[in-house]
Every structure is written in C-alpha cells, then in structure tokens.
Design a protein around this motif. Structure first.
Motif, PDB file in Angstrom:
ATOM      1  N   GLU A 151       0.827  -1.209   0.000  1.00 42.96           N
ATOM      2  CA  GLU A 151       0.000   0.000   0.000  1.00 42.96           C
ATOM      3  C   GLU A 151       0.866   1.266   0.000  1.00 42.96           C
ATOM      4  O   GLU A 151       0.566   2.239  -0.695  1.00 42.96           O
ATOM      5  CB  GLU A 151      -0.912  -0.003   1.231  1.00 42.96           C
ATOM      6  CG  GLU A 151      -2.042  -1.029   1.138  1.00 42.96           C
ATOM      7  CD  GLU A 151      -2.914  -1.045   2.397  1.00 42.96           C
ATOM      8  OE1 GLU A 151      -3.818  -1.858   2.474  1.00 42.96           O
ATOM      9  OE2 GLU A 151      -2.644  -0.226   3.291  1.00 42.96           O
ATOM     10  N   ILE A 152       1.939   1.259   0.787  1.00 41.78           N
ATOM     11  CA  ILE A 152       2.829   2.430   0.842  1.00 41.78           C
ATOM     12  C   ILE A 152       3.445   2.691  -0.531  1.00 41.78           C
ATOM     13  O   ILE A 152       3.553   3.831  -0.986  1.00 41.78           O
ATOM     14  CB  ILE A 152       3.919   2.205   1.898  1.00 41.78           C
ATOM     15  CG1 ILE A 152       3.306   2.300   3.294  1.00 41.78           C
ATOM     16  CG2 ILE A 152       5.045   3.220   1.763  1.00 41.78           C
ATOM     17  CD1 ILE A 152       4.211   1.781   4.395  1.00 41.78           C
ATOM     18  N   LYS A 153       3.849   1.607  -1.210  1.00 39.17           N
ATOM     19  CA  LYS A 153       4.431   1.763  -2.530  1.00 39.17           C
ATOM     20  C   LYS A 153       3.431   2.368  -3.508  1.00 39.17           C
ATOM     21  O   LYS A 153       3.751   3.277  -4.294  1.00 39.17           O
ATOM     22  CB  LYS A 153       4.901   0.400  -3.025  1.00 39.17           C
ATOM     23  CG  LYS A 153       5.676   0.450  -4.327  1.00 39.17           C
ATOM     24  CD  LYS A 153       6.188  -0.928  -4.690  1.00 39.17           C
ATOM     25  CE  LYS A 153       6.970  -0.885  -6.010  1.00 39.17           C
ATOM     26  NZ  LYS A 153       7.451  -2.225  -6.401  1.00 39.17           N
ATOM     27  N   ALA A 154       2.173   1.877  -3.476  1.00 42.52           N
ATOM     28  CA  ALA A 154       1.145   2.399  -4.377  1.00 42.52           C
ATOM     29  C   ALA A 154       0.877   3.872  -4.081  1.00 42.52           C
ATOM     30  O   ALA A 154       0.735   4.703  -4.994  1.00 42.52           O
ATOM     31  CB  ALA A 154      -0.145   1.570  -4.237  1.00 42.52           C
ATOM     32  N   GLU A 172       1.168   7.183  -6.532  1.00 37.74           N
ATOM     33  CA  GLU A 172       0.084   8.153  -6.753  1.00 37.74           C
ATOM     34  C   GLU A 172       0.552   9.579  -6.434  1.00 37.74           C
ATOM     35  O   GLU A 172       0.211  10.537  -7.133  1.00 37.74           O
ATOM     36  CB  GLU A 172      -1.114   7.790  -5.883  1.00 37.74           C
ATOM     37  CG  GLU A 172      -1.851   6.539  -6.357  1.00 37.74           C
ATOM     38  CD  GLU A 172      -3.014   6.188  -5.439  1.00 37.74           C
ATOM     39  OE1 GLU A 172      -3.667   5.181  -5.667  1.00 37.74           O
ATOM     40  OE2 GLU A 172      -3.247   6.952  -4.480  1.00 37.74           O
ATOM     41  N   ARG A 173       1.332   9.689  -5.343  1.00 40.09           N
ATOM     42  CA  ARG A 173       1.827  11.018  -4.949  1.00 40.09           C
ATOM     43  C   ARG A 173       2.719  11.609  -6.045  1.00 40.09           C
ATOM     44  O   ARG A 173       2.641  12.805  -6.365  1.00 40.09           O
ATOM     45  CB  ARG A 173       2.617  10.886  -3.658  1.00 40.09           C
ATOM     46  CG  ARG A 173       3.174  12.189  -3.148  1.00 40.09           C
ATOM     47  CD  ARG A 173       4.072  11.930  -1.991  1.00 40.09           C
ATOM     48  NE  ARG A 173       4.785  13.126  -1.631  1.00 40.09           N
ATOM     49  CZ  ARG A 173       5.858  13.160  -0.869  1.00 40.09           C
ATOM     50  NH1 ARG A 173       6.376  12.026  -0.431  1.00 40.09           N
ATOM     51  NH2 ARG A 173       6.434  14.289  -0.549  1.00 40.09           N
ATOM     52  N   THR A 174       3.560  10.785  -6.652  1.00 40.34           N
ATOM     53  CA  THR A 174       4.433  11.279  -7.726  1.00 40.34           C
ATOM     54  C   THR A 174       3.614  11.761  -8.914  1.00 40.34           C
ATOM     55  O   THR A 174       3.891  12.823  -9.503  1.00 40.34           O
ATOM     56  CB  THR A 174       5.382  10.162  -8.157  1.00 40.34           C
ATOM     57  OG1 THR A 174       6.108   9.685  -7.021  1.00 40.34           O
ATOM     58  CG2 THR A 174       6.387  10.664  -9.189  1.00 40.34           C
ATOM     59  N   ALA A 175       2.567  10.983  -9.289  1.00 35.43           N
ATOM     60  CA  ALA A 175       1.723  11.381 -10.419  1.00 35.43           C
ATOM     61  C   ALA A 175       1.002  12.695 -10.127  1.00 35.43           C
ATOM     62  O   ALA A 175       0.938  13.598 -10.982  1.00 35.43           O
ATOM     63  CB  ALA A 175       0.715  10.263 -10.722  1.00 35.43           C
ATOM     64  N   ILE A 176       0.481  12.828  -8.877  1.00 34.70           N
ATOM     65  CA  ILE A 176      -0.241  14.069  -8.512  1.00 34.70           C
ATOM     66  C   ILE A 176       0.707  15.269  -8.565  1.00 34.70           C
ATOM     67  O   ILE A 176       0.346  16.362  -9.002  1.00 34.70           O
ATOM     68  CB  ILE A 176      -0.870  13.903  -7.114  1.00 34.70           C
ATOM     69  CG1 ILE A 176      -2.038  12.902  -7.199  1.00 34.70           C
ATOM     70  CG2 ILE A 176      -1.347  15.243  -6.571  1.00 34.70           C
ATOM     71  CD1 ILE A 176      -2.559  12.449  -5.852  1.00 34.70           C
TER      72      ILE A 176
END
Length: 969
Positions: free
Chosen positions: A871-874, A878-882
C-alpha cells in the motif's frame, strides 16, 4: 532714501571733517533710531563708507555694529550689512595702489586690521555671537560671517583659536559649513578651517573627529581629484594642516581607511601632455600629503603601519607607475621620487617591491638602474639628482638584502661578461671616477649607504677589482679610492674643488669603521698613512680645513679599529707618529673642524639631501651620525698611553673570556631548562596514564563485584533447587540432570571460586603497584629542580613498571572476558535446566498448541506487514503522479497569467488611444464653434451657417450609418 540723500549730499559740503561728521551722524542714527528701516539704512550707508574710510568707520561704528548684531538678529538684511561693514574694517582687502606706495600701505593696513581685530575680540562674547550667527542659513548672513571670522583668524589666530576652543560647539558649527550646498560658502568654509587649524593640535583633533577627512575627500572626489580647481588645492592644504606633526590624526586617518581613498589621485592617463598649472599644484600637494604620513620624523610604528597600508591598497604601485611614465613634468617627477623614497624607507616589503619594478624599456631595466643613470648624469637637473640619491638611500636603509644585491653587482662572479646590461654597481663606479665632482660625491655617498651597518658587505667589497688601463694589473676598489684621493686637484674636474675628496673620505670612513679587516687592507698600502699625516700637518686655507678634519677622522678610525695585525702600523706606533708629526692637540683640533662646519648641522637635521646649490652638498645625514659616534672615542684613544691600551686589551680579553664563560653557562642553563621541560612533560604524561589506570582498575573492581553477586545468586538458586529435585527423582538424577553434569557444574563453580581468589590477589598486587607509582610520582615532583641521571633512571623504571602494569591489565581483562562468557554459558544452562523441569498441570500438547498459536500469529503479522508495504508503494506512486499534474497546472497558470497581463496592457493602451481621440474631437468641435462665431462677426449670410450645420448633420448621419453597419456585422 531722503536720509541717504542728505548723508551723501553732506559729504561734498566740506573736506575731511565732513566724512567724520557724516559717519558720526550715521552712528547716532544706528544707536538712537527706533524704526528698523532707519537703522538698516544707516548701517547700509556705513557699509558703503567702510572701505574708503576704514579708520573713521572702525573707530566710531564698531561698538554700534556689534550691538546691532545682538539686538536686530531677527532682520537678516541689517545683520548682513553689519557683518559686511565689520569685514571691510578688519580685512586688508584694499583697492590697488601705486607700486611706490604699495609696501607702506600694506604694512599700515595690516597694523590697522590687527588693531581692530584686537578691539573686536577683547569682548569674547563678540566671537561667540559671530559663531551663533553662522548657524543662520540665510546667505546674506552666513557668507559675510564666514569671511569676517576668517579675517579675524588671519590677524590674531592664536587668540581667536583659544576663544573658539572654549566656546561650546564652536568647532562643530564651523564644520557644518563643509556640508553647505552653496559652493561659495563651502569653499570659504574650507579657507576658514585652514586658518583655524593652523598650528593648533587641539583644534586639529576636534576637526578630525568631526568627520573632516570624509567630507574633504568627498569634495576632492566631486571636484575631479588632481584635475580639479583651486578648491582641491584648498582642501589638500587643510588636510596637511590636520595631519602634519599630529600623530593622533595620522593614526585616525590610517585606521579610517582613508589612505585607500588616496589611490585615485595618482591615476594618471597614458597621454601625459598638457598638464595645467593647477593640476601640477594639486598633484604636488597630494604627494606632499603622502609624505606627511610616512615622514621619517614621525614615530617609527606609525610610519611603518602607513607604509604597509600604502603597499596593500596599491598606492605604492601607482606612484611607481608615475615614476616610470613619460611626459611627467620635472617637478612632479622629482616630488614623486621623494615620495616613493619615504614610502619604502625602512619597510622591507616595500623595498622588495621597489627592487622588482622595471622601467618600460626594451629590454626592461630595473627602476633602480634607470634612476642611478639620472643621478650620475650631469645633464640632469640638480634637484632630480638629489631626489634619486635620497631614493637610493631609502632603498638601502635597514635593508641588508638590498645592500647585498648592490654590492654583488660589483663582485667578479656576478658581472655580466657580455656587457649587454649595466648594473647598479657599475654605474656607481662610473660616477665615482668621473670628471664631474657632484657625480663623484653622489656615487661615494650611495656606495657608503650600501655598507652602512653591514660588516659582511664591507668585507665583500674588498674583493672588488678594477681594470684601470690595458696591460696594467687590476687594482682593488679601496686602492683606487685612495689613489684618486692622493691625486687631489691634479685631475681637472667640473664643480667644487673639495667635493670629490670629501665624498671619497666619507666613503672610506664608513667602510673602515667597525671593520678591522678593511683597516688592515687600508694600512697595507704603505703610502696611505704618510698621505693622511701630511694632509693633517699642513697649514691650509679654510676650504681645506674640512678635508683635514676628515683625514684626521680616517686616521683615527685606523687606530681605534686596528687589530694590530700589521707590525709596522700597530696602534701604539700610529699614535707615536701622530704625536711626532702632528701633535695630539693639533690632531684633535683638526678632528673638531668637521662638527663645527656650518653645513654639518644642516645635514644632521633631516635624512633628505636638500641643498640650495651643488656646492653645498658636503655632508650626508648618516655620516653625521657616524662622526657624532666616533669623535669622542677617537679622542680618548689618541690620549691613551700604551699601558692603558694594554690594560684595556687585557680588560677586553677578560671580558671576552667572561662573555664566553657566561655564554657557556647560558647554554648549559638553556639545555637544562629544555631537559626539565621534557621531564615535566613526561611526568604530566605519566600522571594522565596513572589516572587512566586507576579508572580502569575501579571499573574492573566493580565488574568483579558484579560477578561475585551474580555468582552468589546462582549458588543460592542451585542450593534451593537441589533438595527439591533430589527428593523427587532419587539418586539417579537431580531434576532430570545426570550426576556427571552436576559434578561438572560443581567443579566449574569451584574453579570460579579459585579464579575469584586469584583475581583478588592480583587486585591487591595492582593496588600495591599503584601505591608505588604514586610514591615515585611524589618523589619526582619533589626532585624536579635537581633533575639528573637518577631522574632518568627512575623514569625508565617507571616506564618498565608501566609496561608491566599494562600487560597485567591486558591479561586481567582477558580473564574477565573469559569469566563473562562462562557466566553466560552457566546462565544458559540454568535456563535450559529450568525449562526442562515439567510444570504441574501443563502437558506437552498444550505447549505444542501454544507454539502453533504463536507461529500463526507471526505469519499473520508478516502478511499484514507485506500488505502495508504494498500500500505504501502504491501511495508513493500516486503522490508522484499528482505532483507531476500539479507542476503542469502551475506552468499553465503562469502562462495564462502572462496572457492576462498582456491583455490588460492592451486594454489600457486602447483606453488611452480612445481618450486621446475624444480629446481631439473636443478640440475640433471647439475650433468649429470659433469659426462660426468669426463668420457671424464678419457678416456672412446665414446660408453658409446652415450649410455648415447641414454638413455637420450629414457627417453625423454618416457616422451613425457606419456605426449601425458595424453593429449589424
């Protein structure tokens, strides 16, 4: 005005009495009129009469004018008239007179001005009142007040200075004049401060601490530095007043980093043609200001710090650039050489830099060589040659390195065999033997400075050999000097008759003083002593008396510094020769001719060779010091008998022996001090090591105590468990442990006990060793003063004991580690033993179930951890994409903002154009209306007006149609 007409009309009615009566009436009017206008007109009339009738106006009106300054201060006009009148009375600015009467009138004018000044300042309140009036900003009050105070200072400077000094804020008020925006007042304020600061150190300090340096340097910069006008000259004179002979202000100037601000003054362009007279004056004053800061008469520390600052900020480099530049006026070049001389005098860093400066020639030549060429060239101006000589002297002053470099250019191994370049030594020799007497004198003095207080170079110069003519063997420089000296006037020379001989005698006296080897070489030539005695014994004219005195000095040096190595010219024989040929009294009298000469005292005052004419160049400053030092000792040496000489030599030998003994003991004491320092360091090191060992022993003791406590606890636990398990399991096993294991454990326990006893004994040995170390350290402290071989042996023993102690400490630490591991094993065994004992009510299945339960929980926890990591990896992805989306949005926002700003600018421009069009339309309507009115006035029929109206209406209709069509589109 009627009053003025009556006054002026009354002047022509009668002769001298009429002016006096008119002035008296005006004074009465000033004193008695109640109306300000009347008093103002009377003072104005007195002003118009004050230049022509100084005495009458001054004697009758001065008191009334000072009262006006007190009572009518609110009216600036009458105050201005009163100040102008007082200035005309006190100042000496008169109209031009005939040449015959000029001197008498000037003297009378000065006397009159001084008398009126004395009357004015008799009441000190008048000067204080004048200072308060200078605070007024009105031009008609401030400017005449500045001029009046300047005139007072010119006449009675010290008295006025004292009044201003005790006046509260007196100097500060005058300093405000430099900040006045009106140049006339500012410039006259500079002149006022010049007169105020002249020869008064206290006022100079106050003015300096009132930020005068900053303001004056700003004015100089604003006016264009050296290219400025008379204002720059006035500011430089004021700066000289503040700095000359004022060590406090000089130190303040240096610490305030004002020396760095002087560098732009000397930035002379490449094209140096067309120097104006004002620029020459300004640059001359600037160079003099630099010399004030580094003058040899200043305290050595202050001069040295200023010299270093001038090198660090590049001022010395700038001066050397002017020195080597072309097209510089002769007087500026001369003053620059003198300035560079004092900037490098006695400062090793600056002297080294000057030695590295090269002239911009092809090939490049050292600046020293180029300057020496000018010194020995008789075509050059006299003042320039004096300046070069001073520069060379300053370069060699306290500079043994530079002296060695100059002398080395004369030695055979360093002379350029190709002859492509001329060295400094060759130039000096050339000047020494030329036919120009001034060149002889300058070269002799320059060479003497290369030997000043440097016995090494005096001995080196004895090696110099000169080739006199082809086919003849070379002769030494010393021999050649004595040969020229003995020839006297036989050689035809240009200039003074005695100048050459005086220069050579000064060189020989400097060379032989404090150098017995040079004295031996001089006496080795058998012709020298007879020549000297012959010169001294003759009765010659006054001009030759100086040469006789110098010959007596040279002979006295040959006696005083004689080491008696030549049997024919020992001290005693030379003294006997003097007594027989000359007479002791006559010899001493001739020796005294030197210091009694009129030019001797002049040369002894300043290091710079400053002479009005070439004939006056007789003495050198450093040589006068040598004469003062040697005159007394030579006189004593001449009057001493042979027995006194022997006693003195014995005393010298005894003193030398005593000095050698003292030196020997000093060396022994120095060595013992070094040994004591080493022993103290060793003792301090041993103390530190002892403290470290004590802490280590304490730690080990605490660890042993912990082991003891743990051992006793284990022993108690085993004692409790043994009876219980013995009763339950019988003799075969104790709590499931076979008897062999128990016996082995008991053996280990016994071994631990024995190890414990061994450690105790070793601990006791360590304690005794530490006590021994302490006692030996105490004995070392008490016997520190008498450190000897016994101390070194004790230190060696202590080192041995220390090494033994370290080895024992290492073995004990290893044993302790071993005990700790054994303890761990024992604890593990006891734990295994306690686990192997079955607990009542608990079966093996329960234990297995518990183990299975724990394993299940562990696997579940591992699974949850793995899921959380995914979950942390996912989330991080997501944070990088945002973040990337946010960056792109920000860039889009910036682009839109820029477009918005551009649109707003376009809209603003459109509005401005629309407003301009509306203004044009309004102007056109106004013009049309005016045209209509003109037509009506001219009587044109109404049809034209109707046609105009119809035309306007048609224009409006056309505009409406165009607007409608645009709206439809």
């Amino acid at each position: 005005m009627n009053f003025l007409r009556g006054v002026m009309g009354g002047q022509s009615a009668g002769p001298q009495h009429t002016e006096a009566e008119t002035i008296q009436k005006l004074c009465d009017r000033v004193a008695s009129s109640t109306l300000l206008d009347d008093r103002r007109n009377a003072v104005r009339a007195l002003k118009s009469l004050s230049k022509k009738y100084r005495l009458e106006v001054g004697s009758q009106a001065m008191e009334h004018l000072t009262r006006v300054l007190q009572t009518d201060r609110s009216d600036s006009e009458i105050i201005g008239y009163a100040l102008d009148t007082l200035y005309n009375i006190i100042s000496n600015d008169e109209e031009e007179v005939d040449d015959v009467e000029e001197e008498n009138s000037t003297r009378q004018s000065e006397d009159l001005g001084s008398q009126f000044t004395e009357i004015f300042i008799k009441q000190q309140e008048n000067v204080t009142l004048l200072l308060s009036l200078l605070e007024e900003f009105d031009f008609h009050v401030r400017w005449p007040g500045v001029k009046l105070l300047t005139s007072l200072l010119k006449h009675l400077g010290p008295q006025v200075q004292q009044i201003i000094l005790v006046s509260p804020m007196g100097v500060s008020r005058l300093m405000d004049l430099l900040a006045d925006s009106r140049e006339v007042i500012r410039n006259d304020g500079v002149l006022l401060l010049q007169a105020l600061t002249r020869s008064n150190g206290a006022i100079q300090k106050i003015v300096a601490f009132e930020n005068a340096f900053e303001r004056l340097l700003d004015i100089i910069t604003e006016e264009g530095n050296s290219d400025g006008g008379i204002v720059v000259e006035d500011c430089l004179i004021l700066l000289q007043n503040l700095l000359k002979n004022n060590n406090s202000n000089q130190n303040f100037f240096k610490e305030g980093s004002y020396i760095q601000r002087m560098k732009p003054w000397f930035e002379v362009g490449e094209e140096n043609s067309g120097w104006s007279a004002q620029k020459v004056t300004n640059l001359h004053l600037m160079l003099q200001l630099v010399r004030v800061l580094v003058s040899p008469t200043n305290p050595p520390g202050a001069t040295s710090s200023c010299q270093k600052a001038m090198f660090q900020c590049g001022l010395l480099q700038q001066l050397c650039t002017i020195l080597m530049a072309t097209g510089v006026p002769a007087d500026i070049l001369t003053e620059t050489i003198n300035t560079v001389s004092e900037v490098i005098r006695g400062c090793q860093v600056n002297q080294d830099y000057f030695a590295s400066v090269n002239a911009p020639s092809n090939p490049p030549r050292p600046a020293i060589v180029v300057l020496l060429m000018s010194m020995v060239n008789e075509r050059q101006p006299f003042v320039l040659r004096c300046a070069v000589l001073y520069c060379f002297q300053c370069f060699l002053y306290k500079n043994q390195k530079g002296q060695g470099e100059i002398v080395s250019t004369l030695l055979p191994s360093t002379i350029d065999a190709t002859g492509n370049s001329v060295s400094a030594g060759q130039l000096l020799c050339g000047g020494l033997f030329s036919t120009d007497s001034l060149s002889n004198w300058c070269a002799a003095v320059a060479l003497a400075h290369a030997l000043q207080e440097n016995s090494t170079q005096k001995e080196q110069l004895l090696r110099v050999q000169l080739a006199t003519s082809i086919g003849n063997p070379p002769v030494s420089l010393l021999q050649q000097c004595t040969n020229i000296l003995s020839q006297g006037d036989k050689i035809d020379r240009r200039g003074s008759k005695i100048q050459t001989r005086v220069g050579l005698l000064m060189l020989l006296c400097t060379w032989l003083s404090n150098c017995p080897i040079a004295v031996t070489h001089f006496l080795h030539n058998s012709a020298n002593v007879p020549f000297l005695t012959g010169q001294i014994a003759e009765n010659l004219g006054e001009e030759e008396q100086l040469v006789q005195g110098l010959c007596a000095l040279l002979l006295g040096i040959s006696i005083y510094f004689n080491d008696n190595s030549l049997e024919s010219y020992m001290k005693e024989k030379l003294k006997q020769l003097i007594e027989k040929r000359i007479g002791k009294e006559n010899f001493i009298e001739k020796l005294g001719f030197i210091s009694k000469h009129e030019l001797y005292s002049r040369a002894s005052q300043k290091p710079q060779p400053n002479f009005p004419s070439p004939e006056c160049m007789i003495f050198d400053h450093e040589f006068t010091k040598l004469v003062k030092e040697l005159e007394g000792v030579i006189t004593k040496a001449i009057y001493k008998s042979s027995e006194e000489d022997k006693k003195e030599e014995e005393v010298k030998k005894t003193l030398e022996q005593h000095d050698s003994i003292v030196t020997h003991y000093k060396n022994m004491i120095r060595e013992q001090d070094l040994q004591l320092e080493e022993l103290k360091q060793q003792i301090s090191t041993l103390k530190c090591q002892n403290e470290q060992l004590q802490t280590a022993v304490t730690q080990q003791a605490s660890q042993i105590q912990q082991h003891k406590d743990q051992y006793n606890l284990l022993k108690v636990q085993l004692g409790k468990d043994s009876p219980h398990h013995g009763s339950s399991n019988g003799g075969a096993q104790v709590n499931g442990i076979p008897p062999e294991e128990i016996s082995r454990l008991r053996a280990e326990v016994e071994e631990l006990k024995s190890n414990q006893e061994l450690l105790r004994s070793q601990l006791a040995e360590k304690d005794s060793l530490i006590e021994n170390l302490k006692s030996s350290q105490t004995s070392l402290d008490t016997n520190e003063a008498t450190a000897s071989a016994r101390d070194s042996e004790q230190i060696a023993e202590l080192k041995q004991e220390l090494a033994t102690l370290k080895s024992q400490l290492n073995s004990k630490s290893m044993e302790i580690t071993k005990l700790q591991t054994e303890k761990q094993e024992l604890l593990q065994k006891i734990e295994a033993f306690s686990q192997s004992v079955p607990v009542p009510g608990e079966s093996e299945t329960v234990v297995a179930a518990k183990a299975t339960d724990v394993e299940g929980r562990l696997s579940a926890l591992l699974q949850e951890t793995k899921e959380l990591k995914n979950e942390i990896k996912a989330l991080s992805e997501e944070r990088t994409a945002i973040k990337e989306q946010l960056d792109s949005s920000n860039s889009t926002i910036v682009i839109l903002q820029n477009e918005k700003n551009q649109l707003e600018v376009n809209i603003t421009d459109s509005k401005k154009e629309q407003d301009d069009l509306l203004v044009l339309l309004a102007d056109q309507d106004q013009k049309i209306l005016s045209l209509k009115h003109k037509l009506k006035e001219l009587g044109h029929p109404d049809e034209e007006e109707d046609e105009l109206e119809s035309i306007d209406q048609d224009d409006e209709d056309d505009e409406d149609e165009v607007a409608n069509s645009q709206g439809d589109n």
